[in-house]
Design an enzyme around this catalytic site. Sequence first.
Site, short mmCIF file in Angstrom:
data_model
loop_
_atom_site.label_atom_id
_atom_site.label_comp_id
_atom_site.label_asym_id
_atom_site.label_seq_id
_atom_site.Cartn_x
_atom_site.Cartn_y
_atom_site.Cartn_z
N LYS A 183 0.84 -1.20 0.00
CA LYS A 183 0.00 0.00 0.00
C LYS A 183 0.87 1.25 0.00
CE LYS A 183 -4.47 1.43 1.52
NZ LYS A 183 -5.71 1.05 2.15
N LYS B 293 -0.96 -12.59 -9.82
CA LYS B 293 -1.73 -13.32 -8.80
C LYS B 293 -3.19 -12.83 -8.81
CE LYS B 293 -2.35 -12.29 -4.48
NZ LYS B 293 -2.34 -11.97 -3.07
N LYS C 72 -8.49 -9.30 -5.57
CA LYS C 72 -9.50 -8.24 -5.74
C LYS C 72 -8.82 -6.91 -6.03
CE LYS C 72 -11.68 -10.78 -2.33
NZ LYS C 72 -11.66 -11.02 -0.91
P1 TYM Z 1 -7.82 -13.24 2.08
O1 TYM Z 1 -9.21 -12.94 2.50
O2 TYM Z 1 -7.11 -12.24 1.24
O3 TYM Z 1 -7.78 -14.60 1.30
C1 TYM Z 1 -8.40 -15.76 1.82
C2 TYM Z 1 -7.57 -16.97 1.45
O4 TYM Z 1 -7.45 -17.05 0.02
C3 TYM Z 1 -6.08 -17.21 -0.32
N1 TYM Z 1 -5.82 -16.58 -1.63
C4 TYM Z 1 -5.19 -17.19 -2.63
N2 TYM Z 1 -4.67 -18.42 -2.74
C5 TYM Z 1 -4.10 -18.74 -3.92
N3 TYM Z 1 -4.04 -17.91 -5.00
C6 TYM Z 1 -4.55 -16.67 -4.92
N4 TYM Z 1 -4.51 -15.88 -5.99
C7 TYM Z 1 -5.15 -16.25 -3.70
N5 TYM Z 1 -5.75 -15.11 -3.29
C8 TYM Z 1 -6.15 -15.33 -2.01
C9 TYM Z 1 -5.32 -16.50 0.78
O5 TYM Z 1 -3.99 -16.95 0.85
C10 TYM Z 1 -6.14 -16.86 1.99
O6 TYM Z 1 -5.76 -18.12 2.51
N6 TYM Z 1 -5.22 -12.28 6.20
C11 TYM Z 1 -6.10 -13.24 5.57
C12 TYM Z 1 -7.35 -13.54 6.37
C13 TYM Z 1 -7.06 -13.97 7.76
C14 TYM Z 1 -6.50 -15.22 8.16
C15 TYM Z 1 -6.43 -15.16 9.58
C16 TYM Z 1 -6.06 -16.34 7.47
C17 TYM Z 1 -7.30 -13.24 8.87
N7 TYM Z 1 -6.92 -13.94 9.98
C18 TYM Z 1 -5.92 -16.25 10.33
C19 TYM Z 1 -5.53 -17.42 8.21
C20 TYM Z 1 -5.48 -17.35 9.61
C21 TYM Z 1 -6.52 -12.67 4.22
O7 TYM Z 1 -6.57 -11.49 4.02
O8 TYM Z 1 -6.94 -13.61 3.35
#
Ligand code: TYM
Length: 349
Positions: free
Chosen positions: A125, A204, A207
Site C-alpha cells: 500500500k 496473482k 481483488k
Molecule cells: P484473504 O481474504 O485475502 O484470502 C483468503 C484466502 O485465500 C487465499 N488466496 C489465494 N490463494 C491462492 N491464490 C490466490 N490468488 C489467492 N488469493 C487469495 C489466501 O492466501 C487466503 O488463505 N489475512 C487473511 C485472512 C485472515 C487469516 C487469519 C487467514 C485473517 N486472519 C488467520 C488465516 C489465519 C486474508 O486477508 O486472506
Amino acid sequence: MADDRLTTVSKPAPPTRVLSGIQPTGRFHWGNYFGAIRQYIELQAVGESYYFIADLHALTTVRDPDRLRGLVRDAALDLVALGLDPDRASLFVQSDVPEVTELTWLLMTVTPMGLLERCHAYKDKKSRGLAADAGLFTYPVLMSADILAYDATVVPVGEDQVQHIEVCRDLAGTFNHLYGEVFTLPKPRLVEAGARVPGTDGQKMSKSYDNTLDVFEDLAAQKKKIMRITTDSRPLEQPKEPEGDPLFDLFSLVAPESQRQEMAELYRRGGFGYGEVKKALVAAALDHFAAARQRRAQLEADPGAIDAILASGAVRARAKAAAVLARAKQACGLSRLPSVVSSSAGGRR
Ligand code: TYM
C-alpha cells in the site's frame, strides 16, 4: 494415582487443530477457493476445525456498514454452499469473538515495529503511494491472535499468507520465551496446484488487481472476462508448453483430469487458437461449480439457517478463545485473584 512410567514418555504431539480466516471484502474468487476454501473442506474431516469470516480485517477496506453486513452474509452462504459442514467445523464471524481483540493487545506489546514494517500488505500500500492506517499496519498482529486464540496447529492458506503465519510464530515464540509455554506454534498448509492462482492478467488473482474470476459470478459476466484473458501472440501452429501458461493453469483447476491431459496434448501439438481454450474453460468452470450454485440457491431461501450456523459456531469458538486468553493473561500477570474480583464486584452493588 500418578504412574511414574509416564514421566519418561516424551510429550505427545498436540492434536490437529485447523484454523483459517477469509476476508469478506468482495465475493470469493478462484484464488480464495483453490488456494484456501478447498483445503478447509478437505481438512474438516481431519480434526477440530475453526473457520471464520474476517470482518475486523475487512474494516480497513470496506467502509459501508450495510455492504459489510451483506458481504459477511454472502461469505457464510458461499462457504456452506461450497461444502463447509457446520456440524464438523465451527464457522463463525471474527468480531463475534471479542477475546481475540483482547489477545491482540497482549501480542502487540511484544511486537517489534520493524517486523510489521516488513509485512507486504502494508509495504504494497505504501509503495503505491496510498495512506495506510494503523489497522492495516498492525493487521498481522490481529491475524496472529486469530490463530493463537484457538491453539491452531495447521493453517490452510494460499502463498500470500505465509509471511503472516511466520510473524505469528515469531510473536508466539517471544511471548512463550517471556512468560512460559502459553501458545501453540502453528504451521501454514499450502496445496501445490492452488497456492498462487493466476488472475485474468497473469498476475496473482486478487481483488485489488481487478483480475478475478469469482466462484458465484453471473455466468455471462464470467464468460466475458474469460474471453478477454490476456494471452501471448504466438502463431496458431506453434506448439506451446502448457505448464506456466495462465490460461492452461486456470483450466487445470476446474477441468477433470482427462480433459486437462487432452488440453496439454493440444498445447504441445500446436495448431489451435487460445479462443478454443477459453471456450473450454467457460464450460469447465460452469460444470465445476454447478452443484455449489444449486446449493447456494437453496440456502438463500432459508435465511434463518445461516444465522443459526454462525451463532452456534461463535459459541464454540468463544469457549476455546476464552480459555486461551485466560491462560495468556494469567501468564503475563494480568489476571487478578478470583476473591478480589468478586469482592470488588460485590462492593459496587
Ligand atoms: P484473504 O481474504 O485475502 O484470502 C483468503 C484466502 O485465500 C487465499 N488466496 C489465494 N490463494 C491462492 N491464490 C490466490 N490468488 C489467492 N488469493 C487469495 C489466501 O492466501 C487466503 O488463505 N489475512 C487473511 C485472512 C485472515 C487469516 C487469519 C487467514 C485473517 N486472519 C488467520 C488465516 C489465519 C486474508 O486477508 O486472506
